[in-house]
Enzyme design. Structure first.
Site, mmCIF file in Angstrom:
data_model
loop_
_atom_site.group_PDB
_atom_site.id
_atom_site.type_symbol
_atom_site.label_atom_id
_atom_site.label_comp_id
_atom_site.label_asym_id
_atom_site.label_seq_id
_atom_site.Cartn_x
_atom_site.Cartn_y
_atom_site.Cartn_z
ATOM 1 N N THR A 6 67.815 12.807 -23.248
ATOM 2 C CA THR A 6 68.893 11.745 -22.700
ATOM 3 C C THR A 6 70.337 12.277 -23.353
ATOM 4 O O THR A 6 71.657 12.135 -22.342
ATOM 5 C CB THR A 6 68.809 10.263 -22.585
ATOM 6 O OG1 THR A 6 67.102 10.086 -22.484
ATOM 7 C CG2 THR A 6 69.454 9.018 -21.973
ATOM 8 N N CYS A 26 52.495 10.866 -21.196
ATOM 9 C CA CYS A 26 54.385 10.273 -20.703
ATOM 10 C C CYS A 26 53.088 8.905 -20.069
ATOM 11 O O CYS A 26 52.224 8.670 -19.785
ATOM 12 C CB CYS A 26 53.764 11.272 -18.794
ATOM 13 S SG CYS A 26 54.814 10.464 -17.776
ATOM 14 N N SER A 63 57.007 19.368 -18.255
ATOM 15 C CA SER A 63 55.433 19.331 -18.259
ATOM 16 C C SER A 63 55.050 19.913 -16.648
ATOM 17 O O SER A 63 55.141 19.450 -15.803
ATOM 18 C CB SER A 63 54.766 17.875 -18.619
ATOM 19 O OG SER A 63 55.620 17.433 -20.002
ATOM 20 N N ALA A 81 61.097 8.252 -13.941
ATOM 21 C CA ALA A 81 59.935 7.534 -13.606
ATOM 22 C C ALA A 81 60.043 8.976 -12.442
ATOM 23 O O ALA A 81 59.744 8.818 -11.319
ATOM 24 C CB ALA A 81 58.983 6.216 -12.442
HETATM 25 C C1 LIG Z 1 64.128 12.598 -16.869
HETATM 26 C C2 LIG Z 1 63.525 13.148 -18.076
HETATM 27 C C3 LIG Z 1 62.187 13.930 -17.612
HETATM 28 C C4 LIG Z 1 60.920 13.611 -18.166
HETATM 29 N N1 LIG Z 1 59.854 14.465 -18.437
HETATM 30 C C5 LIG Z 1 59.551 14.530 -19.003
HETATM 31 C C6 LIG Z 1 58.186 15.373 -18.876
HETATM 32 O O1 LIG Z 1 57.963 16.266 -18.404
HETATM 33 N N2 LIG Z 1 56.868 16.210 -20.314
HETATM 34 C C7 LIG Z 1 57.355 15.434 -21.246
HETATM 35 O O2 LIG Z 1 56.140 15.731 -22.168
HETATM 36 N N3 LIG Z 1 58.429 14.391 -21.576
HETATM 37 C C8 LIG Z 1 59.374 13.826 -20.862
HETATM 38 N N4 LIG Z 1 60.526 13.272 -20.667
HETATM 39 C C9 LIG Z 1 60.513 12.751 -22.359
HETATM 40 C C10 LIG Z 1 61.692 13.581 -23.260
HETATM 41 O O3 LIG Z 1 60.780 14.508 -23.276
HETATM 42 C C11 LIG Z 1 61.740 12.906 -24.588
HETATM 43 O O4 LIG Z 1 60.080 12.442 -24.681
HETATM 44 C C12 LIG Z 1 62.494 11.399 -24.514
HETATM 45 O O5 LIG Z 1 63.169 11.290 -23.042
HETATM 46 C C13 LIG Z 1 62.581 11.127 -25.713
HETATM 47 O O6 LIG Z 1 63.984 11.659 -25.724
HETATM 48 P P1 LIG Z 1 65.212 11.367 -25.847
HETATM 49 O O7 LIG Z 1 65.606 9.797 -25.869
HETATM 50 O O8 LIG Z 1 66.496 12.248 -26.307
HETATM 51 O O9 LIG Z 1 66.287 11.445 -23.876
HETATM 52 C C14 LIG Z 1 61.039 13.052 -19.715
HETATM 53 C C15 LIG Z 1 62.329 12.329 -19.720
HETATM 54 C C16 LIG Z 1 63.479 12.195 -19.079
HETATM 55 C C17 LIG Z 1 64.573 11.163 -19.725
#
Ligand SMILES: Cc1cc2nc3c(=O)[nH]c(=O)nc-3n(C[C@H](O)[C@H](O)[C@H](O)COP(=O)(O)O)c2cc1C
Ligand SMILES: Cc1cc2nc3c(=O)[nH]c(=O)nc-3n(C[C@H](O)[C@H](O)[C@H](O)COP(=O)(O)OP(=O)(O)OC[C@H]3O[C@@H](n4cnc5c(N)ncnc54)[C@H](O)[C@@H]3O)c2cc1C
Ligand SMILES: Cc1cc2nc3c(=O)[nH]c(=O)nc-3n(C[C@H](O)[C@H](O)[C@H](O)COP(=O)(O)OP(=O)(O)OC[C@H]3O[C@@H](n4cnc5c(N)ncnc54)[C@H](O)[C@@H]3O)c2cc1C
Ligand SMILES: Cc1cc2nc3c(=O)[nH]c(=O)nc-3n(C[C@H](O)[C@H](O)[C@H](O)COP(=O)(O)O)c2cc1C
Ligand code: FES
Ligand code: FES
Lengths: 305, 270, 305, 270
Positions: free
Chosen positions: C266, C130, C48, C72
């Site tokens: 993840t 977020c 983002s 975070a």
């Molecule tokens: C390290 C990390 C950084 C993330 N940064 C963003 C971000 O910048 N913008 C956003 O919309 N979601 C961010 N997310 C959320 C992910 O895009 C996603 O919505 C969330 O991790 C759930 O999906 P997952 O279980 O497959 O990781 C981040 C997640 C992680 C783990």
């Protein structure tokens, strides 16, 4: 060195151990509740009771998911009058018994309490946060005016401590906790389960008969811990942490963020009824190692940073 | 550890046991290792999930249960054909502990389901079995041939009783117990069936100081010892049972055959 | 039999595979984004980006919990102008690139889009969810008027598809989705992470420097699946499911409840970058077994019961 | 699988390596099995979490890293005493692959940290090592004695270079490479240190067609290959590195020693 002191008090409820049985877990019969107490729980909470009998949802009412369980029992309960009989079947004055109540309006709550009032119930927990029953759960929690009415009505009806159990399915759980405190709640229980779902990919259908259920167990712990942390910074009444406690380490996390007591539900699925004694021992060993004489010395420590 | 999520299995074979009772056989490694007395929660997608005792296990990964057509869920199971999909989770609960010696088995109806695999192990152990099978009338007997085949392996006997005398001896299953117990060689009694029968078996066994194991039934929701819906006294049928020993049965004698709880948790007369 | 067809379209975004890289995962450099695409993602979403540069939070910014991760990162990003340069460094017209944007007001969003407009960006995802950055995240999601303004401003600035990413930290995610649809969003992405916390019991402190972070991974899947299910019953625009997809079985669950596409974040921590190809193969095998010629044939099937 | 949650370890021993460099030794079974070149994310509670190469592993469950006092986090580590608590997660990343043969090692400063355990394995493998250690001036050398002890086990040599000539030969570490490489017997080069040095090592190695492995540094947040903050070209230093082979190094030559990204992800000149 002396054994560390694990006893706590929440308003007038005195407990030898800070570990309580969570509502809805084995809380159907007075004999089972007593057994859990004998197995090491500091207090036991009954299944949530409503004014009328409810059969609950059809099976499947429970299904395991990765790191937790989904349930949609559907607030099955025999109704308050029948439950009064249940509690009257034996002496309960020595039992640290908390009765959990649910309802859609404040009058239901006060009527239920007036029925139970003569019994040696030690405290009430108001379940205004069941995630999967329309009209009784999250909807109640969301409606500030209703929450206020319910708590006020209940406090008018009883001198006993009243715990308010909140839902994590709220955008702002802190506000809900503050509101509860303002209108006289004696403690906050956080959290109930999270609205969630599991699909069987062979038959392509939701597994629970009710389709949506509540998620409990280790998976929700980091969220529940956060809820306790945030609420602790905003309210002064005791917080009862609940969600995913399986090991003593989980319990310690909750104490460090500010929980005075802890409830255990799904942990029993993983560890059986010995979960209470095991966690109690783990807490004692931890306190000893840390040179603390009382559990109270570690409550909220994580806020010092 | 096995997950408490239903495993989808295909019904391989349906066997008629009587006009109202059928056995469903399916492939599931985990169930094929069930011990006698253990049960599975059977999910009938779109209908219900109900507990069923494992009535058959095979070394090649097959297992089966035996259902009597009663209400909606059991009828849906009864009507299933080879190829239908089911969910099973478990096996759950405490099993019968087979001994080596002279044993008595008292069963009726689908209560015989868990007693069949138990008998298989007992005869493998070279135990002698005195099996009493009771029923109201001749139509409702199941597993008699299977029992005969199993019991033929050791010095055993089968006694059939019917209330109307249409098959075997006229009378109750429990009536047939005393003559055998009097001989004084029975080391243990296993029973499953209507709760009033179980209660009677317990009382007779107490008279003769013979230990018993009985498998009980209560409404089950979780099957894993957390919801409390299957409670009897201070026990959970799903986790502390379904098979109970004499001491525990004596503890709950005040409920046994007298009252049980409905789906709301309300106590009702049996 | 022919290979089942996994291609999908979300408005004008055409994807060979329904598996997208989730925002914030490896989306810092155009080379990494391209690599993930080459490794099998149907589309890739950037980290983002905000108007101004942000360093993000101090380390620790990530910690594993049971069945998932807490992060975070703090919306660290080089700022829109620098990111424009990043995207201009190489040809991107063949890349199914989705740029994720965050901001506190609608004008920030439209300015950012006007800067990127001349580039071959294929779609935008608005991160208004977020969970751990004040002013940019859940707060935005909660404010209906603001959400409306932002989406309208963005739609005015660009013809490209606009996805709105929602937060599960909302009491009523369905309402938020409906609102987004009403004001012109082309798709809904659910969900972002859950506000959560992990405490180290040796040092008694929160592990993340920011204390509170966002929970992702397998633990959130049952909740994310429920969100998709509920939203599917209430909106007509496509839904991009996100949360805890690690195996093909997880992906199928999301499709069955109504997701048109899926994002993976993840999952890469558990399975590496081959997670895309592995899941793709699993989906193909599943469709073949079920006798389906196209992924589209199973989208939403769980609603038939 | 090891969890990516910091394991709290106690610093057992702090060793001064130079005025600004110290090694911290702690007990951690998992780290004691790290391969040379792997790193840990070190959590200094209340301060920061930064990557550190494992500089020492012992069979008895001990491990250590070696830190140069630079900014806040490294100074906090530098100031730790025996008994202090740290968190470690990892070890992470790709390690150096030791060969059997004639090898060259080029290092400078704390870049020598991962090269020490590597040298230990190489000499156990009976490889000959030509180790070139460079520095600006005599004060900042670390590990020279330790290197001598390790290298004494096989036919090896140590060459010291300083830019000011205050110790060993005057010049750059890379200046010392050519004479040895010309002899044509070097099978592999290992290097770690300032990125411009690494780049030079790569270029010289290319001339002599000798394969190299180099350990790189970038800002790390997750350490497990998901956040992207450590990217260099299409690679993640934490997961695809920190040790890279010649082909990958050649792919990223456009960034190597030229620019890196700051905590925001913005590219900055090195
Ligand atoms: C390290 C990390 C950084 C993330 N940064 C963003 C971000 O910048 N913008 C956003 O919309 N979601 C961010 N997310 C959320 C992910 O895009 C996603 O919505 C969330 O991790 C759930 O999906 P997952 O279980 O497959 O990781 C981040 C997640 C992680 C783990
Ligand atoms: C441990 C155990 C093992 C069992 N083994 C067998 C078996 O091998 N063969 C067999 O035919 N039956 C068995 N039963 C009984 C079976 O689970 C059903 O109760 C029975 O099939 C009738 O169910 P129904 O829903 O069709 O009838 P309904 O008319 O819907 O119900 C009839 C009665 O069945 C009981 N019942 C309904 N749902 C449940 C439930 N979820 N859990 C328990 N009881 C329920 C209640 O007493 C109810 O009043 C067993 C029960 C238990 C607890
Ligand atoms: C794989 C790897 C292995 C390393 N091994 C060692 C080692 O064995 N000994 C040693 O002394 N140092 C090592 N470092 C460098 C170390 O991680 C720190 O960068 C250095 O200690 C300075 O940190 P600081 O925060 O004290 O300084 P600061 O003044 O705060 O930062 C100085 C510079 O350090 C770098 N830095 C800061 N934080 C990080 C971070 N989270 N990740 C990476 N770089 C960062 C940045 O380039 C920053 O500009 C290694 C780095 C990497 C990537
Ligand atoms: C089977 C089951 C039934 C539950 N029934 C109730 C209930 O009746 N009332 C209530 O307040 N909470 C109920 N809960 C929620 C628990 O009390 C508890 O808040 C939740 O499970 C989280 O704790 P845990 O992770 O320790 O289980 C139930 C939970 C489960 C698993
Ligand atoms: S069925 Fe839930 S406790 Fe036995
Ligand atoms: S540090 Fe996160 S990807 Fe390398």
């Amino acid at each position: 060195m002396q054994e560390p002191d694990l006893s706590i008090e929440i308003s007038s409820l005195k407990m030898e151990s800070p570990l309580m049985l969570a509502s809805g877990i084995l809380g159907t019969s007075i004999e089972l509740l007593r057994r859990v107490f004998e197995d090491g729980a500091g207090a036991v909470v009954t299944k949530s009771i409503g004014y009328e009998q409810r059969m609950g949802y059809d099976n499947p009412t429970i299904v395991e998911v990765y790191g937790g369980y989904l349930n949609a029992i559907g607030l099955s309960n025999p109704g308050i009058k029948e439950f009064y009989k249940e509690l009257s079947r034996s002496k309960i004055d020595d039992l640290p018994l908390v009765v959990s109540l649910f309802g859609a309006e404040s009058s239901e709550f006060s009527e239920m309490i007036s029925i139970l009032n003569e019994l040696e119930v030690k405290a009430y927990e108001l379940n205004i946060s069941c995630p999967h029953v329309k009209g009784f759960g999250v909807e109640v929690c969301q409606d500030a005016k209703l929450v206020e009415d319910i708590i006020e009505a209940v406090k008018k009806e009883t001198q006993k401590p009243v715990f308010v159990k909140l839902s994590p399915n709220l955008t702002d759980i802190v506000n809900a906790a503050k509101l509860a405190e303002d209108v006289g709640a004696d403690a906050i229980t956080v959290t109930n389960t999270f609205k969630a779902m599991s699909i069987d990919i062979e038959t392509c259908r939701p597994i629970l008969a009710n389709k949506i259920g509540g998620l409990s167990g280790p998976v929700i712990k980091p969220i529940a811990v956060r809820c306790v942390y945030e609420i602790y910074q905003n309210v002064d009444i005791p917080i009862i942490g609940c969600g995913g406690v399986v090991d003593w380490q989980d319990a310690i996390e909750f104490f460090l963020v500010g929980a005075t007591a802890i409830q255990i539900g799904t942990g029993i699925a993983y560890k059986g009824l010995s979960v209470f004694e095991k966690i109690k021992q783990g807490i004692k060993d931890y306190l000893t190692l840390k040179g603390k004489s009382s559990l109270r010395d570690i409550v909220g420590l994580a806020h010092g940073f | 550890m096995v997950s408490d999520k239903p495993r989808i299995v295909k019904v391989l074979n349906v066997r008629d046991e009587s006009k109202t009772v059928r056995s469903l056989i399916f492939e599931d490694d985990i169930c094929s290792k069930a011990r006698p007395g253990q049960f599975v929660m059977v999910w009938i997608p779109g209908v219900d999930e109900i507990p069923m005792s494992i009535s058959m296990t095979k070394a090649n990964g097959l297992a089966g249960f035996t259902v009597r057509k009663v209400g909606e869920a059991s009828s849906a199971l009864f009507d299933m054909e080879a190829g239908s999909l089911l969910g099973v989770r478990g096996p759950y609960g405490r099993h019968f502990t087979p001994i080596i010696g002279d044993v008595m088995i008292v069963g009726a109806g689908t209560g015989l389901a868990p007693l069949m695999p138990l008998s298989e192990i007992l005869t493998q152990n070279l135990s002698s079995i005195h099996m009493i099978i009771g029923g109201k009338t001749i139509d409702e007997f199941v597993f008699v041939d299977r029992a005969r085949a199993i019991l033929s392996k050791t010095k055993s006997e089968i006694i059939i009783t019917t209330e109307d005398g249409s098959y075997g001896t006229k009378g109750l299953a429990t009536d047939a117990m005393e003559p055998i117990l009097k001989e004084g060689h029975i080391d243990k009694i296993y029973t499953c069936g209507p709760e009033l029968m179980i209660k009677k078996v317990l009382e007779i066994a107490q008279v003769f100081s013979v230990p018993i194991q009985a498998s009980l039934e209560r409404i089950m929701k979780c099957g894993i010892g957390i919801c409390g819906s299957c409670c009897i006294g201070r026990y959970r049928v799903c986790k502390d049972g379904p098979v109970f020993d004499s001491p525990k049965l004596e503890e709950i004698i005040g409920e046994l055959g007298l009252f049980k709880r409905d789906h709301s948790g309300r106590a009702t007369i049996i």
